[in-house]
Design a protein around this motif. Structure first.
Motif, PDB file in Angstrom:
ATOM      1  N   TYR A 262     -21.430 -10.236  16.349  1.00 19.73           N
ATOM      2  CA  TYR A 262     -22.141 -11.160  15.409  1.00 19.73           C
ATOM      3  C   TYR A 262     -21.365 -11.455  14.240  1.00 19.73           C
ATOM      4  CZ  TYR A 262     -22.897  -7.209  12.253  1.00 19.73           C
ATOM      5  OH  TYR A 262     -22.893  -6.029  11.531  1.00 19.73           O
ATOM      6  N   ASN A 263     -21.946 -12.699  13.535  1.00 24.37           N
ATOM      7  CA  ASN A 263     -21.354 -13.304  12.457  1.00 24.37           C
ATOM      8  C   ASN A 263     -21.910 -12.370  11.460  1.00 24.37           C
ATOM      9  OD1 ASN A 263     -20.580 -14.792  10.036  1.00 24.37           O
ATOM     10  ND2 ASN A 263     -20.883 -16.642  10.983  1.00 24.37           N
ATOM     11  N   PRO A 264     -20.805 -11.509  10.794  1.00 28.44           N
ATOM     12  CA  PRO A 264     -21.380 -10.838   9.693  1.00 28.44           C
ATOM     13  C   PRO A 264     -22.031 -11.361   8.295  1.00 28.44           C
ATOM     14  CG  PRO A 264     -18.947 -10.942   9.770  1.00 28.44           C
ATOM     15  CD  PRO A 264     -19.348 -11.177  10.954  1.00 28.44           C
ATOM     16  N   GLU A 265     -21.476 -12.662   8.001  1.00 31.11           N
ATOM     17  CA  GLU A 265     -21.981 -13.426   7.190  1.00 31.11           C
ATOM     18  C   GLU A 265     -23.688 -13.467   7.143  1.00 31.11           C
ATOM     19  OE1 GLU A 265     -21.407 -17.860   5.194  1.00 31.11           O
ATOM     20  OE2 GLU A 265     -20.324 -17.273   6.635  1.00 31.11           O
ATOM     21  N   TRP A 266     -24.161 -13.468   8.292  1.00 38.94           N
ATOM     22  CA  TRP A 266     -25.546 -13.744   8.286  1.00 38.94           C
ATOM     23  C   TRP A 266     -26.288 -12.463   9.149  1.00 38.94           C
ATOM     24  CZ3 TRP A 266     -26.548 -17.799   5.743  1.00 38.94           C
ATOM     25  CH2 TRP A 266     -25.640 -18.796   5.821  1.00 38.94           C
ATOM     26  N   SER A 267     -25.684 -11.222   8.577  1.00 44.19           N
ATOM     27  CA  SER A 267     -26.316 -10.044   9.211  1.00 44.19           C
ATOM     28  C   SER A 267     -27.619  -9.802   8.657  1.00 44.19           C
ATOM     29  CB  SER A 267     -25.391  -8.778   8.710  1.00 44.19           C
ATOM     30  OG  SER A 267     -25.169  -8.688   7.376  1.00 44.19           O
ATOM     31  N   ARG A 268     -28.235 -10.367   7.791  1.00 45.82           N
ATOM     32  CA  ARG A 268     -29.609 -10.137   7.324  1.00 45.82           C
ATOM     33  C   ARG A 268     -30.502 -10.708   8.234  1.00 45.82           C
ATOM     34  NH1 ARG A 268     -27.567 -14.482   4.010  1.00 45.82           N
ATOM     35  NH2 ARG A 268     -28.489 -16.311   3.968  1.00 45.82           N
ATOM     36  N   PHE A 269     -30.197 -11.546   9.045  1.00 45.70           N
ATOM     37  CA  PHE A 269     -31.114 -12.124  10.096  1.00 45.70           C
ATOM     38  C   PHE A 269     -31.159 -11.245  11.365  1.00 45.70           C
ATOM     39  CE2 PHE A 269     -29.801 -16.410   8.363  1.00 45.70           C
ATOM     40  CZ  PHE A 269     -30.463 -16.502   7.426  1.00 45.70           C
ATOM     41  N   GLY A 270     -30.382 -10.152  11.452  1.00 46.49           N
ATOM     42  CA  GLY A 270     -30.185  -9.291  12.848  1.00 46.49           C
ATOM     43  C   GLY A 270     -29.758 -10.154  13.898  1.00 46.49           C
ATOM     44  N   PRO A 271     -28.547 -10.848  13.697  1.00 51.69           N
ATOM     45  CA  PRO A 271     -28.203 -11.878  14.728  1.00 51.69           C
ATOM     46  C   PRO A 271     -27.934 -11.005  16.171  1.00 51.69           C
ATOM     47  CG  PRO A 271     -26.278 -11.390  13.232  1.00 51.69           C
ATOM     48  CD  PRO A 271     -27.611 -10.630  12.604  1.00 51.69           C
ATOM     49  N   GLY A 272     -27.530  -9.749  16.172  1.00 49.54           N
ATOM     50  CA  GLY A 272     -27.585  -8.989  17.260  1.00 49.54           C
ATOM     51  C   GLY A 272     -28.658  -9.135  18.194  1.00 49.54           C
ATOM     52  N   ARG A 273     -29.882  -8.847  17.321  1.00 52.83           N
ATOM     53  CA  ARG A 273     -31.189  -8.434  17.821  1.00 52.83           C
ATOM     54  C   ARG A 273     -31.509 -10.216  18.404  1.00 52.83           C
ATOM     55  NH1 ARG A 273     -32.212  -5.368  13.173  1.00 52.83           N
ATOM     56  NH2 ARG A 273     -33.314  -7.257  12.392  1.00 52.83           N
ATOM     57  N   LEU A 274     -31.300 -11.014  17.539  1.00 54.02           N
ATOM     58  CA  LEU A 274     -31.653 -12.474  18.272  1.00 54.02           C
ATOM     59  C   LEU A 274     -30.996 -13.012  19.469  1.00 54.02           C
ATOM     60  CD1 LEU A 274     -31.539 -14.306  14.686  1.00 54.02           C
ATOM     61  CD2 LEU A 274     -33.383 -13.060  15.720  1.00 54.02           C
ATOM     62  N   LEU A 275     -29.399 -12.455  19.600  1.00 56.88           N
ATOM     63  CA  LEU A 275     -28.908 -12.899  20.733  1.00 56.88           C
ATOM     64  C   LEU A 275     -29.573 -11.880  21.929  1.00 56.88           C
ATOM     65  CD1 LEU A 275     -26.266 -14.027  22.198  1.00 56.88           C
ATOM     66  CD2 LEU A 275     -25.233 -11.828  21.663  1.00 56.88           C
ATOM     67  N   PHE A 276     -29.895 -10.935  21.854  1.00 58.14           N
ATOM     68  CA  PHE A 276     -30.595 -10.128  22.861  1.00 58.14           C
ATOM     69  C   PHE A 276     -31.784 -10.739  23.249  1.00 58.14           C
ATOM     70  CE2 PHE A 276     -32.468  -6.689  25.323  1.00 58.14           C
ATOM     71  CZ  PHE A 276     -31.254  -6.278  26.206  1.00 58.14           C
ATOM     72  N   LYS A 277     -32.544 -11.195  22.365  1.00 53.77           N
ATOM     73  CA  LYS A 277     -33.977 -11.741  22.534  1.00 53.77           C
ATOM     74  C   LYS A 277     -33.689 -13.146  23.407  1.00 53.77           C
ATOM     75  CE  LYS A 277     -38.291 -13.670  20.587  1.00 53.77           C
ATOM     76  NZ  LYS A 277     -38.039 -15.087  21.376  1.00 53.77           N
ATOM     77  N   ALA A 278     -32.688 -13.857  23.044  1.00 55.06           N
ATOM     78  CA  ALA A 278     -32.217 -15.134  23.661  1.00 55.06           C
ATOM     79  C   ALA A 278     -31.795 -14.834  25.199  1.00 55.06           C
ATOM     80  CB  ALA A 278     -31.120 -15.792  22.983  1.00 55.06           C
ATOM     81  N   LEU A 279     -31.293 -13.625  25.435  1.00 57.05           N
ATOM     82  CA  LEU A 279     -31.077 -13.284  26.759  1.00 57.05           C
ATOM     83  C   LEU A 279     -32.370 -13.183  27.811  1.00 57.05           C
ATOM     84  CD1 LEU A 279     -27.735 -11.123  26.467  1.00 57.05           C
ATOM     85  CD2 LEU A 279     -27.838 -13.451  28.007  1.00 57.05           C
ATOM     86  N   ILE A 280     -32.987 -12.057  26.954  1.00 59.59           N
ATOM     87  CA  ILE A 280     -34.198 -11.917  27.500  1.00 59.59           C
ATOM     88  C   ILE A 280     -35.202 -13.087  27.714  1.00 59.59           C
ATOM     89  CG2 ILE A 280     -36.558 -10.629  27.386  1.00 59.59           C
ATOM     90  CD1 ILE A 280     -35.023  -8.728  25.774  1.00 59.59           C
ATOM     91  N   ASP A 281     -35.347 -13.980  26.981  1.00 55.48           N
ATOM     92  CA  ASP A 281     -36.118 -15.403  26.879  1.00 55.48           C
ATOM     93  C   ASP A 281     -35.481 -16.121  28.000  1.00 55.48           C
ATOM     94  OD1 ASP A 281     -37.849 -14.672  24.953  1.00 55.48           O
ATOM     95  OD2 ASP A 281     -36.793 -15.821  23.545  1.00 55.48           O
TER      96      ASP A 281
END
Length: 363
Positions: A262-281
């Protein structure tokens, strides 16, 4: 039963087809790591990759791939899994009902010692065993139901934080945009390797991609389009800002979740979780039936799973002087790697002990 050991690069088309057929037809062998395509991709970039073809009469009934770490290990006949630390599954690929013990298998493969990890629990059916069981987490996907809603019911806190990050990223950066499989993967894969290497260093782990053949293996797999082994690079953007990427392998409906970053600059959004949710969706569109997290305990794996299985590690050996020398060499290597992994040198020149931590979820 007899064994024929050959360089993996010399597998015939008939042997590749027979091996691939076993992976297609038996669910316990469905991992992309167990396919001939993974082993052949590895053999094209790394040295000392071999396969023992098990024969019963004129029939090919099994395949055991392995790799030597060096010429010295090859001389000692001391091997490891194909891909060594890169592989997330290891074992014998054979017809159901084949029964064989470890010393006999090593004899057929002309090996004295085989040190391994990631031996799936289904390998016990062949008579093979290991030690130190480790949990591997799975997410079974329902083709009829919203899988995110099912995960939401099971892990409310995880889902709430993920959806909150989704709203914040959309507000601050723009609409989320997910590409399940990048057609032009070269630049995206290079970016993933760069950021993953940085993450390894920052968490005190050894950088896998500092070794050229390990980077090259990802490139070979990214170009692979076999039904049982397809490399997939997925990316997530918010507006024009890159948030996260994942490189994994797909076999049939199974996606092996392998290298997220993930992009550490935007870690406050939890981008790894967002990526996994996108995969599930997008799981229905991608026709996925299972996401395999591989081995290892991590909070994000438990929160993104609804099933589990066991992996084993260990050492198979034959009696004799050759096995003694092989075990001594592996023991020395293991101690040196453990020492190197536990001690990191910071920028001030001081040494400190560091813990291995997981930061895959972007928190």
């Amino acid at each position: 039963m007899r064994g024929r050991v050959i360089p993996a690069s010399e597998l015939s088309l008939e042997e590749i087809a027979a091996w691939d057929g076993l992976c297609r037809n038996h669910p316990s062998l469905a991992s992309p790591f167990l396919t001939p395509h993974y082993t052949r991709a590895l053999a094209s970039v790394a040295p000392h990759v071999f396969v023992c073809v098990l024969m019963r009469g004129a029939d090919r009934v099994g395949f055991l791939p392995f790799q030597f770490r060096s010429r010295f290990h090859r001389l000692l006949r001391t091997a490891g899994p194909p891909g060594l630390e890169m592989t997330d599954y290891f074992g014998l690929v054979a017809e159901p009902g084949i029964g064989i013990d470890e010393p006999k298998l090593l004899k057929l493969a002309s090996l004295h010692v085989l040190t391994f990890s990631h031996l799936d629990e289904t390998q016990l059916e062949y008579g093979l065993s290991g030690e130190a069981p480790e949990t591997g987490y799975l997410l079974h996907l329902d083709p009829e139901e919203s899988n995110w809603q099912a995960l939401r019911r099971a892990h409310r806190k995880f889902a709430r934080h993920t959806e909150q990050g989704e709203r914040q990223a959309t507000r601050d950066l723009g609409p989320l945009r997910f590409t399940p499989m990048e057609p032009d993967w070269k630049a995206g894969l290079a970016n993933l390797v760069t950021f993953k290497g940085r993450q390894y260093r920052e968490t005190g782990q050894s950088n896998l991609f500092a070794i050229p053949w390990k980077r090259q293996l990802l490139e070979k797999l990214a170009a692979c389009r076999e039904a049982t082994c397809t490399g997939i690079l997925s990316t997530l953007y918010a507006g024009d800002t890159w948030l996260a990427s994942h490189f994994g392998m797909r076999g049939g409906g199974i996606l092996h979740y392998w290298f997220p970053v993930y992009n550490p600059e935007w870690s406050r959004f939890g981008p790894g979780r967002l990526l996994f949710k996108a995969l599930i969706d997008n799981a229905h569109e991608m026709k996925l039936t299972l996401i395999d997290h591989g081995a290892g305990e991590a909070l994000y794996k438990r929160e993104c799973s609804n099933g589990s299985h066991k992996y084993y590690r260990g050492e198979w050996r034959r009696a004799g002087v050759g096995a003694w020398f092989g075990r001594a060499a592996e023991s020395a290597r293991w101690r040196m790697e453990r020492l190197a992994g536990n001690v990191a040198v910071n920028t001030r020149g001081k040494t400190k002990t560091v813990a291995t931590v997981s930061t895959e979820d972007g928190t």
